[in-house]
Write a protein that holds these residues in place. Structure first.
Motif, PDB file in Angstrom:
ATOM      1  N   VAL A  63       0.859  -1.185   0.000  1.00  0.00           N
ATOM      2  CA  VAL A  63       0.000   0.000   0.000  1.00  0.00           C
ATOM      3  C   VAL A  63       0.894   1.233   0.000  1.00  0.00           C
ATOM      4  N   ASN A  64       0.282   2.387  -0.158  1.00  0.00           N
ATOM      5  CA  ASN A  64       1.062   3.610  -0.079  1.00  0.00           C
ATOM      6  C   ASN A  64       1.083   4.164   1.335  1.00  0.00           C
ATOM      7  N   ALA A  65      -0.084   4.125   1.992  1.00  0.00           N
ATOM      8  CA  ALA A  65      -0.213   4.865   3.248  1.00  0.00           C
ATOM      9  C   ALA A  65      -0.708   3.984   4.382  1.00  0.00           C
ATOM     10  N   LEU A  66      -0.437   4.470   5.592  1.00  0.00           N
ATOM     11  CA  LEU A  66      -0.835   3.724   6.785  1.00  0.00           C
ATOM     12  C   LEU A  66      -2.353   3.510   6.857  1.00  0.00           C
ATOM     13  N   PHE A  67      -3.140   4.516   6.445  1.00  0.00           N
ATOM     14  CA  PHE A  67      -4.592   4.348   6.562  1.00  0.00           C
ATOM     15  C   PHE A  67      -5.081   3.165   5.723  1.00  0.00           C
ATOM     16  N   GLU A  68      -4.388   2.913   4.606  1.00  0.00           N
ATOM     17  CA  GLU A  68      -4.774   1.785   3.761  1.00  0.00           C
ATOM     18  C   GLU A  68      -4.445   0.462   4.461  1.00  0.00           C
ATOM     19  N   ALA A  69      -3.280   0.425   5.089  1.00  0.00           N
ATOM     20  CA  ALA A  69      -2.890  -0.781   5.826  1.00  0.00           C
ATOM     21  C   ALA A  69      -3.885  -1.048   6.959  1.00  0.00           C
ATOM     22  N   LYS A  70      -4.289   0.022   7.663  1.00  0.00           N
ATOM     23  CA  LYS A  70      -5.224  -0.146   8.777  1.00  0.00           C
ATOM     24  C   LYS A  70      -6.565  -0.684   8.289  1.00  0.00           C
ATOM     25  N   LYS A  71      -6.978  -0.186   7.143  1.00  0.00           N
ATOM     26  CA  LYS A  71      -8.246  -0.660   6.572  1.00  0.00           C
ATOM     27  C   LYS A  71      -8.153  -2.165   6.225  1.00  0.00           C
ATOM     28  N   ASP A  78      -3.427 -11.166   9.249  1.00  0.00           N
ATOM     29  CA  ASP A  78      -2.088 -11.747   9.200  1.00  0.00           C
ATOM     30  C   ASP A  78      -1.265 -11.455   7.959  1.00  0.00           C
ATOM     31  N   ILE A  79      -1.921 -11.092   6.867  1.00  0.00           N
ATOM     32  CA  ILE A  79      -1.129 -10.946   5.637  1.00  0.00           C
ATOM     33  C   ILE A  79      -0.075  -9.846   5.813  1.00  0.00           C
ATOM     34  N   PRO A  80       1.153 -10.123   5.404  1.00  0.00           N
ATOM     35  CA  PRO A  80       2.172  -9.076   5.507  1.00  0.00           C
ATOM     36  C   PRO A  80       1.811  -7.881   4.613  1.00  0.00           C
ATOM     37  N   ILE A  81       1.925  -6.687   5.179  1.00  0.00           N
ATOM     38  CA  ILE A  81       1.624  -5.466   4.419  1.00  0.00           C
ATOM     39  C   ILE A  81       2.851  -4.572   4.441  1.00  0.00           C
ATOM     40  N   LEU A  82       3.274  -4.177   3.261  1.00  0.00           N
ATOM     41  CA  LEU A  82       4.383  -3.230   3.155  1.00  0.00           C
ATOM     42  C   LEU A  82       3.824  -1.852   2.790  1.00  0.00           C
ATOM     43  N   VAL A  83       4.139  -0.864   3.629  1.00  0.00           N
ATOM     44  CA  VAL A  83       3.707   0.511   3.343  1.00  0.00           C
ATOM     45  C   VAL A  83       4.846   1.214   2.599  1.00  0.00           C
ATOM     46  N   HIS A  90       4.838  10.598  14.338  1.00  0.00           N
ATOM     47  CA  HIS A  90       3.808  10.407  15.368  1.00  0.00           C
ATOM     48  C   HIS A  90       2.825   9.273  15.026  1.00  0.00           C
ATOM     49  N   GLU A  91       2.952   8.727  13.814  1.00  0.00           N
ATOM     50  CA  GLU A  91       2.075   7.611  13.431  1.00  0.00           C
ATOM     51  C   GLU A  91       2.777   6.255  13.535  1.00  0.00           C
ATOM     52  N   LEU A  92       4.053   6.288  13.869  1.00  0.00           N
ATOM     53  CA  LEU A  92       4.824   5.039  13.825  1.00  0.00           C
ATOM     54  C   LEU A  92       4.325   4.006  14.833  1.00  0.00           C
ATOM     55  N   GLN A  93       3.903   4.520  15.999  1.00  0.00           N
ATOM     56  CA  GLN A  93       3.366   3.627  17.031  1.00  0.00           C
ATOM     57  C   GLN A  93       2.193   2.810  16.456  1.00  0.00           C
ATOM     58  N   GLU A  94       1.317   3.538  15.779  1.00  0.00           N
ATOM     59  CA  GLU A  94       0.150   2.904  15.185  1.00  0.00           C
ATOM     60  C   GLU A  94       0.548   1.919  14.078  1.00  0.00           C
ATOM     61  N   ALA A  95       1.573   2.286  13.338  1.00  0.00           N
ATOM     62  CA  ALA A  95       2.066   1.395  12.285  1.00  0.00           C
ATOM     63  C   ALA A  95       2.535   0.077  12.897  1.00  0.00           C
ATOM     64  N   VAL A  96       3.263   0.183  13.991  1.00  0.00           N
ATOM     65  CA  VAL A  96       3.780  -1.026  14.647  1.00  0.00           C
ATOM     66  C   VAL A  96       2.622  -1.848  15.228  1.00  0.00           C
ATOM     67  N   GLU A  97       1.671  -1.151  15.841  1.00  0.00           N
ATOM     68  CA  GLU A  97       0.511  -1.867  16.398  1.00  0.00           C
ATOM     69  C   GLU A  97      -0.254  -2.621  15.317  1.00  0.00           C
ATOM     70  N   LEU A 102       7.595  -1.396   7.071  1.00  0.00           N
ATOM     71  CA  LEU A 102       7.692  -0.062   6.517  1.00  0.00           C
ATOM     72  C   LEU A 102       9.036   0.270   5.915  1.00  0.00           C
ATOM     73  N   VAL A 103       8.976   1.289   5.072  1.00  0.00           N
ATOM     74  CA  VAL A 103      10.160   1.734   4.370  1.00  0.00           C
ATOM     75  C   VAL A 103      10.811   2.834   5.187  1.00  0.00           C
ATOM     76  N   VAL A 104      12.121   2.741   5.372  1.00  0.00           N
ATOM     77  CA  VAL A 104      12.806   3.757   6.174  1.00  0.00           C
ATOM     78  C   VAL A 104      13.918   4.411   5.358  1.00  0.00           C
ATOM     79  N   TYR A 105      14.043   5.715   5.533  1.00  0.00           N
ATOM     80  CA  TYR A 105      15.152   6.422   4.893  1.00  0.00           C
ATOM     81  C   TYR A 105      15.590   7.641   5.695  1.00  0.00           C
ATOM     82  N   ASN A 106      14.962   7.852   6.860  1.00  0.00           N
ATOM     83  CA  ASN A 106      15.381   8.960   7.731  1.00  0.00           C
ATOM     84  C   ASN A 106      15.860   8.393   9.073  1.00  0.00           C
ATOM     85  N   THR A 107      16.914   8.993   9.625  1.00  0.00           N
ATOM     86  CA  THR A 107      17.395   8.538  10.937  1.00  0.00           C
ATOM     87  C   THR A 107      16.354   8.804  12.027  1.00  0.00           C
TER      88      THR A 107
END
Ligand SMILES: *Cc1c(COP(=O)(O)O)cnc(C)c1O
Length: 381
Positions: A63-71, A78-83, A90-97, A102-107
């Motif tokens: 998906v592109n965005a967290l809201f899509e993953a949540k939906k 259980d299906i693995p979802i890559l955002v 401030h949304e990372l907590q929710e992403a982990v829950e 997720l894709v990372v590129y910032n420290t």
């Protein structure tokens, strides 16, 4: 007369299943199949497509965005979802829950994730994005090596994947730029390997790459448009045909329909619609359709496109309005209010394709299906 709403979208489940199994047959059993369902599944309805893809062979979903993953998580735990897109700190907590990858590129993101990992005790799967020539998201080789080392130092992060994205693979039959990107990706992978950085999942293939080049499959592919039965472009289709591979019958899964709201006779010499852009040359029977650019029916279709009524073409007269379109039904017998109108899809032996809409609007099939207003009812057929 049918009991459908005024305007609706039909999604063919069989078409979606067919496309997923074709993609599976192309990549084989050992490559993860991770269809992209961003953009409301390219306008095809996120949950309908997520469920069918998951049920019929997709291993992961992108998906592109967290809201899509949540939906998606509301129906598929259980299906693995890559955002693929950016998730705010401030949304990372929710992403982990929600158990997304997720894709990372910032420290900043790494540090925040590590904190969340430490407090929740979870191991968080991250993917890094290699910059190989698209200059969108991603890190160049040297930055990437440094960044991966940083990721590796974080106790609660697992460097699960590395990927890149092609800039110029479906827009041309000359794939030299794509092959150069692939080479750059290989160079980066080699550099990481030399530095002792092991990343299990490598992926770079969108639809065009998946269909045309098995050397791009690595251990995961991310096809979007092909999952919906559409070719990425004419160029991709031509390249496929000239590659000598066996024919591939992708099945377009989406049809877009509405109903006639009014039928009326107007005289010769009358203007139709805003701007008086169309003037009748003879007595004309018009059908008024309750659809417009608000719904995603592009204003560029004004005076250009046609719709299908009773299996016949009815040309658009005048401009597409916000909520209304006028079409000429003079030569179509027995047209009545609430008759079905096909905006995209087939009727009798006629068919309006997403590619045709894309030609009319000066865009591409991707945009014309994705922009169909999300609140229009999707009906599985
Ligand atoms: C959208 C997207 C895809 C899928 O592209 P298609 O051309 O629709 O197959 C793959 N990877 C990334 C990173 C994307 O953003």
């Amino acid at each position: 007369m049918n009991k459908h709403p005024l305007t609706w979208v039909e999604i063919s489940e069989n078409a979606l299943k067919n496309n997923v199994s074709l993609l599976r047959s192309i990549v084989g059993e050992h490559v993860l199949l991770a269809p992209c369902v961003k953009g409301n599944a390219y306008g095809h309805d996120l949950l309908t497509c997520a469920k069918i893809f998951a049920d019929f062979g997709a291993d992961w979903l992108c998906v592109n965005a967290l809201f899509e993953a949540k939906k998606i998580r509301t129906i598929l735990k259980d299906i693995p979802i890559l955002v693929l897109g950016y998730i705010q700190l401030h949304e990372l907590q929710e992403a982990v829950e929600n158990n997304v990858k997720l894709v990372v590129y910032n420290t900043e993101t790494l540090e925040q994730l590590e904190k969340i990992g430490a407090t929740t005790g979870k191991e968080i799967d991250v993917h890094v994005k290699a910059e190989t020539g698209n200059n969108r998201q991603g890190l160049k080789k040297d930055e990437l090596v440094t960044f991966c080392k940083e990721v590796k130092k974080k106790k609660h992060l697992r460097l699960e994947g590395i990927y890149t994205h092609f800039a110029n693979i479906e827009d041309t039959t000359d794939h030299s730029y794509a092959m150069q990107q692939l080479q750059t990706f290989h160079d980066i992978l080699l550099e990481l390997e030399n530095k002792g950085i092991v990343i299990p999942i490598k992926h770079c293939a969108n639809s065009a790459a998946t269909l045309l080049f098995s050397e791009t499959h690595f251990n995961m592919v991310r096809p979007g448009i092909a999952s919906y039965g559409l070719w990425p472009s004419n160029e991709t289709y031509v390249s496929y045909l000239s590659s000598g591979k066996s024919p591939l019958m992708l099945s377009p899964a989406l049809a877009w329909k509405t109903k006639i709201a009014q039928v009326k006779e107007i005289d010769a010499g009358q203007f139709i619609g805003y701007g008086c852009t169309y003037k009748t040359t003879h007595q004309t029977r018009l059908a008024i359709l309750p659809i417009g650019y608000y719904d995603g029916y592009d204003r560029k279709l004004s005076n250009q496109a046609y719709v299908l009524i009773h299996g016949k073409r009815a040309p658009i007269r005048g401009r597409v309005c916000m909520n209304i379109v006028m079409v000429d039904v003079t030569d179509i017998p027995d047209v009545h209010i609430e008759d079905e109108v096909v905006l995209l899809g087939s009727s009798g032996s006629e068919r309006i394709t997403a590619e045709q809409l894309g030609n009319w609007t000066g865009s591409i099939n991707y945009e014309d299906v994705t922009r169909i207003r999300e609140s229009i009812l999707r009906i599985s057929v």
